[in-house]
Design a protein around this motif. Structure first.
Motif, PDB file in Angstrom:
ATOM      1  N   LYS A  45       0.933  -1.371  -0.003  1.00  0.00           N
ATOM      2  CA  LYS A  45      -0.005  -0.032   0.022  1.00  0.00           C
ATOM      3  C   LYS A  45       1.046   1.455   0.082  1.00  0.00           C
ATOM      4  O   LYS A  45       0.512   2.347  -0.542  1.00  0.00           O
ATOM      5  CB  LYS A  45      -0.909   0.089   1.224  1.00  0.00           C
ATOM      6  CG  LYS A  45      -2.117  -1.032   1.232  1.00  0.00           C
ATOM      7  CD  LYS A  45      -2.877  -0.958   2.419  1.00  0.00           C
ATOM      8  CE  LYS A  45      -4.119  -1.919   2.236  1.00  0.00           C
ATOM      9  NZ  LYS A  45      -4.867  -1.769   3.605  1.00  0.00           N
ATOM     10  N   GLN A  48       2.103   1.847  -3.454  1.00  0.00           N
ATOM     11  CA  GLN A  48       1.042   2.651  -4.217  1.00  0.00           C
ATOM     12  C   GLN A  48       0.963   4.197  -3.935  1.00  0.00           C
ATOM     13  O   GLN A  48       0.730   4.789  -4.871  1.00  0.00           O
ATOM     14  CB  GLN A  48      -0.266   1.681  -3.953  1.00  0.00           C
ATOM     15  CG  GLN A  48      -1.312   2.258  -5.184  1.00  0.00           C
ATOM     16  CD  GLN A  48      -0.965   2.178  -6.385  1.00  0.00           C
ATOM     17  OE1 GLN A  48      -0.772   1.099  -7.166  1.00  0.00           O
ATOM     18  NE2 GLN A  48      -0.831   3.168  -7.178  1.00  0.00           N
ATOM     19  N   THR A  52       1.384   7.255  -6.222  1.00  0.00           N
ATOM     20  CA  THR A  52       0.377   8.275  -6.493  1.00  0.00           C
ATOM     21  C   THR A  52       0.830   9.759  -6.256  1.00  0.00           C
ATOM     22  O   THR A  52       0.436  10.558  -7.149  1.00  0.00           O
ATOM     23  CB  THR A  52      -0.662   7.842  -5.607  1.00  0.00           C
ATOM     24  OG1 THR A  52      -1.321   6.568  -5.709  1.00  0.00           O
ATOM     25  CG2 THR A  52      -2.061   9.003  -5.664  1.00  0.00           C
ATOM     26  N   PRO A  82       2.711  -3.033  -7.380  1.00  0.00           N
ATOM     27  CA  PRO A  82       2.373  -1.727  -7.942  1.00  0.00           C
ATOM     28  C   PRO A  82       3.432  -1.141  -8.856  1.00  0.00           C
ATOM     29  O   PRO A  82       3.002  -0.368  -9.658  1.00  0.00           O
ATOM     30  CB  PRO A  82       2.199  -0.766  -6.552  1.00  0.00           C
ATOM     31  CG  PRO A  82       1.723  -1.985  -5.601  1.00  0.00           C
ATOM     32  CD  PRO A  82       2.808  -2.993  -6.000  1.00  0.00           C
TER      33      PRO A  82
END
Length: 254
Positions: A45, A48, A52, A82
């Protein structure tokens, strides 16, 4: 600070707070090479989330901090999902000023020359370091490199080796070496389509200050010449490793 706390704060953090949070994570984990498997999902996470942020129009200082965090995370091959995508790799190659696919490779020199601040230059170096880790640790990322024609982009960069700063050149060559080592199918493209052997030879000649006095004879250094700088030695070794991969015969009979 634990990963749950970082992730919960990143969701609503502004650019300054994002930089602060990730800088703290990087400082705490700069020497971490073995990761807690129980936090694997959280690190995915975080990868990612960092991508972003990098996809936004943030300042170079924030980009550099994001890439430092991603470089640490990329030491763990289990969390690279990712990053090892076309989208993720294009973010990193863009930060590294490597034009891929159908982009204009001849513009790379102009783009890199346009970097104004030291912070912008550090962004390029950090992105190249990330790419080296990701390519080394992820077969999926290696395939993406083929799909986005990264080999051709690296060869385009070799043409401007005389303009490189040391670390930029070092990690471009290291990335070239890793890709040619891990993807034997790319070697033929590099040799035949990209003229990579000639380009690497030219990089070596420039790096080692070679002056030819005959077809196969280089001039001896002058007695007053200074020893070759350690940085040049580093780049020369990476170029030689890449040349070895390209000139190694695929047939055991040769």
């Amino acid at each position: 600070m634990d990963l749950n706390g970082i992730l919960s704060q990143l969701e609503s953090a502004n650019e300054k707070d994002t930089e602060r949070l990730l800088h703290r994570y990087s400082e705490e984990n700069t020497q971490t090479f073995t990761f807690d498997q129980k936090e694997e999902a959280l690190r995915i996470k975080l990868c990612q989330s960092v991508l972003t942020v990098l996809g936004r129009q943030v300042q170079p200082s924030c980009q550099k901090t994001c890439l430092e965090t991603l470089r640490i995370l990329s030491r763990d091959k289990r969390v690279l999902g990712p990053v090892a995508t076309v989208e993720g790799m294009l973010v990193l190659t863009g930060m590294a000023m490597l034009r891929t696919g159908e982009q204009d490779w001849h513009k790379q020199e102009t783009t890199q020359d346009g970097l104004q601040s030291e912070e912008e230059k550090r962004v390029v170096v950090e992105a190249l370091k990330c790419l080296c880790n990701v390519v080394y640790n992820s077969a999926a990322a290696q395939q993406v490199c083929v799909d986005i024609q990264l080999a051709s982009s690296l060869c385009a960069s070799l043409r401007f080796a005389h303009t490189w700063q040391h670390e930029v050149g070092l990690f471009i060559l290291r990335l070239f070496f890793l890709l040619s080592a891990l993807r034997p199918d790319v070697r033929g493209v590099l040799r035949k389509d990209c003229q990579a052997v000639r380009l690497l030879t030219e990089v070596l000649e420039h790096t080692l200050y070679v002056h030819w006095v005959g077809t196969y004879e280089a001039a001896r250094p002058e007695p007053q010449d200074l020893p070759l700088p350690a940085e040049n030695n580093e780049r020369a070794m990476e170029a030689l490793k890449a040349l070895f991969n390209l000139t190694l015969s695929e047939s055991r009979n040769e």
